[in-house]
Design an enzyme around this catalytic site. Structure first.
Site, short mmCIF file in Angstrom:
data_model
loop_
_atom_site.label_atom_id
_atom_site.label_comp_id
_atom_site.label_asym_id
_atom_site.label_seq_id
_atom_site.Cartn_x
_atom_site.Cartn_y
_atom_site.Cartn_z
CB ILE A 215 35.64 30.01 51.05
CG1 ILE A 215 35.08 31.18 51.84
CG2 ILE A 215 37.14 29.92 51.22
CD1 ILE A 215 35.25 30.97 53.34
CD GLU A 216 30.24 33.48 50.82
OE1 GLU A 216 29.09 33.66 50.41
OE2 GLU A 216 30.79 34.28 51.61
CG MET A 217 28.60 31.20 44.95
SD MET A 217 27.22 32.31 44.61
CE MET A 217 26.57 31.61 43.10
CB VAL B 158 33.48 26.42 44.95
CG1 VAL B 158 32.34 27.05 44.16
CG2 VAL B 158 34.44 27.48 45.46
CG ASN C 133 33.73 34.70 49.82
OD1 ASN C 133 34.56 33.80 49.92
ND2 ASN C 133 33.36 35.43 50.84
#
Lengths: 334, 334
Positions: free
Chosen positions: A125-127, A83, A123
């Site tokens: 920095i992921e979703m 994201v 997470n």
């Protein structure tokens, strides 16, 4: 687990692991765990959730954004992008045949597909979802999901448990059989070229199959040290050791630079290579693996033969229907 | 074009546009232009390209990222998010039934789907490719695309022209017929509820259909001024006038705040609303449109009736197969 791992590592380091198994074709089905038996409704729901970007804070990142089911099961990037354009330090592993991984994530910190599916969603920095309460609240606000959860899980509510179970059930269907290699081991001796057969023999002879064995070329051990043989020249170029692998999670010095043995299935489609995606081509990856894991220098011909063999591990992707996701009803989440 | 537009605007402002047409069902097919006749190979290739994130600089953003074919044809965000998490000032319009738009983009600056498809790929905050030479070079490096281009276009090379034609051909298949409204106008009087019929009559009575007419509720004119009636109270909340619409492109003061008349099809699925996505709910959007375009204050009941009618414009999404994209061969692009 730690005992087995250490044993395998020790054997591999000593160069004494023999090619244990015969050449195996990929199973066309994956077993499901007792607490998450696969059924069609669960797979269908899992496919929807897997492709739903509303499981991310920005509404832009789905599981499939980094583990793309229209491609080689990942994103062809060195490190994944989550994201708000954020990137981490690791390359997205392929979802194809992940059902046959003994552990999940590069560092193997998840013991099952269900456990893995619970990770990236929250997470940052992921979703980027705050927590699973937020995920569940958002899914509950999308009324069209309700009947799908009911069909898949009966009266069970929408929860982290059911969401991750549905995604895992779907992922167990993402199997790519019928590669040239599979057809070859099933008896069709014309399925691989002479060069590919040379590469296959070389892979066994060199000892690659000490770690990359079994139908998905990701066994018998779960973990392996990488690089096994320190090499300052390559370290300066590729920074493989910067990331401590399993030790980043376990904080146990014995786990430093231990990694899940990744599948070689469809590897021709999943450049760039290694946990940090620092190597762009498969021939370079093969050269480095021989040097850093086995202490061997391969000739140009040997590399070409092995790459040709690895090309033969590209399977058939199952035909899927495109899911239609239930609408966000009359309001927005951002 | 400008003459017609000015005339429609003037009539609308004067409140004198009558409901010109009968209620029309959505066609199930869209005409293709003479220089881009639709064929199956072109549609299949277009579907692949439309879903291929490698058309973006980061490899993470496809057409479908913002115009999601698994959802309401857009992203349910106020403003779209492109490469590296960048956002612009406008909300992604739906791709469903875009074939029936007379002009494309919110400001109508593209005259065709082909022309539209040429835009976002090289927009630095959308898909971020440097230029079309870079796009074409990347697609040429993906060998698996070659036979698809040959089947679709014969001997024509991979080019901006063929890429945008294939995407447009695919988009012409993204039609959502068989909404409750369509079934109603086709003779099934039970397809709409009594409340929805009241809403439908109200829409005509108020004059909404002066602009939102025809089968896609996006005609007869191409452009309309919004807000037509200045309102400081709402401007302070929603900043509708900050963006000058067509004038941002044409630099012509006469085009200030002119916008393409957007379709109302599937509008229940495409929150948030307006060019800047500043309005989260459909009932608020209806209230604001009546006030700012027609100078009318609607009762709570009238709004509810109209929203119920608009819900009846949600059609059936065509069943699609999930495309399998040709692999990135042995190297990476980032």
């Amino acid at each position: 687990m730690f005992k087995i791992r250490s044993l395998v590592t020790a054997l591999a380091l000593a160069g004494s692991v023999s090619v244990a198994s015969a050449w195996d074709a990929l199973p066309t089905q994956a077993d499901s765990p007792a607490d998450n038996p696969t059924n069609a409704a669960k797979v269908e729901l899992g496919q929807m959730l897997y492709h739903d970007p509303r499981l991310s804070s920005t509404g832009t990142v789905s599981c499939s954004s980094c583990h793309n089911t229209m491609l080689g099961g990942e994103d062809n990037r060195s490190v994944a992008m989550g994201v708000n354009g954020q990137t981490g330090g690791r390359s997205a592993p392929t979802v194809w045949n992940a059902a046959f991984n003994k552990v999940q994530f590069w560092d193997g910190r998840a013991a099952s597909l269900e456990e893995q599916a619970g990770g990236p969603v929250t997470n940052p920095i992921e979703m980027g979802m705050k927590n699973w309460d937020e995920v569940v609240a958002r899914l509950k606000s999308i009324e069209g999901y309700k009947p799908h959860f009911e069909q898949a899980f009966g009266k069970d509510l929408i929860s982290k448990d059911t969401v991750t179970k549905a995604i895992a059930a779907y992922e167990r269907t993402l199997i790519t059989p019928d590669s040239p290699y599979d057809r070859y081991v099933a008896g069709d001796k014309s399925a691989l070229t002479k060069q590919q057969v040379r590469g296959m023999e070389k892979v066994a002879e060199l000892g690659c199959t000490g770690c990359h064995s079994g139908p998905a070329f990701n066994g018998p051990g779960m973990f392996q040290k990488f690089p096994a043989i320190p090499n300052g020249y390559f370290e300066a170029q590729y920074h493989f050791s910067k990331d401590k692998g399993l030790a980043e999670v376990s904080k146990n010095p014995a786990d430093e630079h231990l990694w899940k043995v990744p599948t070689l299935r469809n590897i021709a489609l999943t450049a760039p290579y290694f946990h940090n995606g620092s190597v762009k081509t498969l021939d370079k990856a093969v050269t480095l693996m021989a040097k850093l894991q086995l202490g061997k220098d391969l000739s140009k011909e040997e590399v070409a033969d092995i790459v040709a063999f690895l090309d033969g591990l590209t399977g058939e992707f199952p035909k899927q229907k495109m899911p239609t996701l239930p609408g966000t009803p009359g309001s927005t989440f951002n």
